[in-house]
Design a protein around this motif. Sequence first.
Motif, short mmCIF file in Angstrom:
data_model
loop_
_atom_site.label_atom_id
_atom_site.label_comp_id
_atom_site.label_asym_id
_atom_site.label_seq_id
_atom_site.Cartn_x
_atom_site.Cartn_y
_atom_site.Cartn_z
N PRO A 185 0.84 -1.20 0.00
CA PRO A 185 0.00 0.00 0.00
C PRO A 185 0.88 1.25 0.00
O PRO A 185 2.01 1.21 0.49
CB PRO A 185 -0.79 -0.11 1.31
N ASN A 186 0.36 2.32 -0.53
CA ASN A 186 1.16 3.56 -0.63
C ASN A 186 0.21 4.70 -0.94
O ASN A 186 -0.85 4.48 -1.54
CB ASN A 186 2.23 3.38 -1.72
N ASN A 209 -1.69 5.59 -4.34
CA ASN A 209 -1.09 4.62 -5.27
C ASN A 209 -0.06 5.28 -6.19
O ASN A 209 0.02 4.97 -7.38
CB ASN A 209 -2.16 3.90 -6.09
N GLN A 223 3.79 11.05 4.30
CA GLN A 223 3.04 9.87 3.85
C GLN A 223 3.80 9.08 2.78
O GLN A 223 3.73 7.85 2.74
CB GLN A 223 1.68 10.28 3.32
N ARG A 254 -4.31 -8.71 0.21
CA ARG A 254 -4.48 -7.41 0.88
C ARG A 254 -5.03 -6.37 -0.09
O ARG A 254 -4.65 -6.30 -1.24
CB ARG A 254 -3.12 -6.94 1.42
N THR A 284 -6.94 -2.13 -0.07
CA THR A 284 -7.54 -1.00 0.66
C THR A 284 -9.01 -1.03 0.28
O THR A 284 -9.34 -1.01 -0.92
CB THR A 284 -6.90 0.32 0.21
N ARG A 300 -12.54 0.69 0.13
CA ARG A 300 -13.19 2.01 0.24
C ARG A 300 -14.70 1.91 0.27
O ARG A 300 -15.39 2.92 0.21
CB ARG A 300 -12.74 2.90 -0.92
N TYR A 350 -17.23 8.71 0.00
CA TYR A 350 -16.10 8.70 0.92
C TYR A 350 -16.59 8.82 2.36
O TYR A 350 -16.15 8.09 3.25
CB TYR A 350 -15.12 9.83 0.57
N GLN A 388 -9.28 0.63 5.68
CA GLN A 388 -9.03 1.79 4.81
C GLN A 388 -8.39 2.89 5.65
O GLN A 388 -9.01 3.36 6.62
CB GLN A 388 -10.34 2.34 4.21
N PRO A 389 -7.20 3.34 5.29
CA PRO A 389 -6.66 4.52 5.99
C PRO A 389 -7.56 5.72 5.68
O PRO A 389 -8.08 5.83 4.57
CB PRO A 389 -5.28 4.73 5.37
N SER A 435 -6.73 9.41 6.01
CA SER A 435 -5.55 10.21 6.37
C SER A 435 -5.79 11.70 6.40
O SER A 435 -4.88 12.45 6.77
CB SER A 435 -4.43 9.92 5.37
N GLN A 436 -6.97 12.14 5.98
CA GLN A 436 -7.16 13.58 5.79
C GLN A 436 -6.81 14.40 7.04
O GLN A 436 -6.10 15.39 6.95
CB GLN A 436 -8.61 13.88 5.34
N SER A 459 -5.78 -3.04 -7.08
CA SER A 459 -5.41 -1.73 -7.62
C SER A 459 -4.22 -1.95 -8.58
O SER A 459 -3.45 -2.88 -8.40
CB SER A 459 -5.07 -0.76 -6.50
N ARG A 511 -0.66 -1.55 -10.76
CA ARG A 511 0.74 -1.30 -10.41
C ARG A 511 1.58 -1.15 -11.68
O ARG A 511 1.31 -1.79 -12.69
CB ARG A 511 1.33 -2.47 -9.61
#
Length: 383
Positions: free
Chosen positions: A58-59, A62, A95, A160, A162, A164, A276, A321-322, A324-325, A366, A368
């Motif tokens: 994860p990053n 993405n 991040q 794995r 994320t 949403r 969201y 789900q992170p 992060s806001q 997702s 890559r």
Amino acid sequence: MKLSRRNFIRIVGSSAIILAPTACSSKTDLPDPFTPWAIADTPIEPIQFALSHALLAPNPHNRQPWLVDIQDQTSAILYVDPKMDLPETDPFDRQITIGLGCFLEVLAIAAQEQNYEAKIDYFPGGFDQQTLDKRPIAKIKLLKNPIISSDTLYSQIFHRRTNRKPFTKQQPTTKQLAKITKRYASTNSVFASSIAQIEQLKDLTVAAANIEFKTPAAHMESVALMRIGTAEIANNPDGISINGPAMGILKAVGIVTRKTLADEKSTAFKQGLEQYTDAAASAANFVWISTNSNTRIDQIKAGRAYVRQNLIATKLGLSMQPLSQALQEYPEMKQLLLKVHEITQTSGQRLQMLSRIGYGTKEALSPRFPLAAKLVEHENKQH
Ligand SMILES: Cc1cc2nc3c(=O)[nH]c(=O)nc-3n(C[C@H](O)[C@H](O)[C@H](O)COP(=O)(O)O)c2cc1C
């Protein structure tokens, strides 16, 4: 083309479509952006094997901010790709550094699978706290260790995601949450311990998403990284995938475009924000990672701890789900950054990751970039 909200939903069929990345195989001759998931375990050389897994980590957004200089069959140097930064929402590359930590942890797990121990020297040439520079992020050396056993999280690398989408009301158990927040890499890892705290975090993450969507510079950074439809995703296998069966039509008729996604008054914008925040509000619980200081090394360690949380949760059948806001460092978020530290009782520390957790439907992959696209060109070596 103007469209009422009701008709928009009718066309889309399900509001989950808009921001849901889907693993679609390209019907054209564009490279398949999901291939890296399928071929990660095929390289024979130890360093290639480890790196091919690491790039599934994860990053943030993405962006896949890694660049690798392979030295030989068992060693490599990791750099940041400066083009992949997020200057508006991640002005100090905090991040991005966490994402590089995730990369290193997955690399270490994969190396173990071939009986190698990953010896990782962080920032051998030092680091800048304000912005990541051209100096190496890490020197990686794989050391053969016949008695090292494989990591039980290895197989989860491929499962794995994320997630949403909204989660169900089913609660993870305290035992599961304790496993997920097991202390790792000298970071502090905690889960919400009361309904009141969960409710406060839901309100906070929803409020933070509203600020981010309505702060033009921050939101435009995301909009620029939205990849709408199969062809865009194949051409740019990074950023935020917006795909689904009706997306080609919605894009072609001008309903879901970068312009509408940027326009607060458009249905596409409203739907994006609603999805969201609905997801945030469906959190069954929250887990977070904080560090006692906020050096680059703390950030790398937070990334290593985060991907383990995500892999353990995956193993237990849970989704994460992170969100992060509220943790971001731009002026409009200042109050919520203080508040999130208060709610999580981490004042005096640095909250590095905050994620919702619960039971959800299985998410699609997702995209890559392949490993070959992430290698430092010989003539372009940075040292
Ligand atoms: C430091 C960091 C922050 C992130 N913040 C968010 C976030 O705020 N919202 C979100 O939906 N995903 C967030 N993510 C998840 C990434 O968007 C996700 O890992 C990436 O899109 C790749 O998707 P995957 O995890 O399914 O492979 C974050 C990941 C990291 C490492």
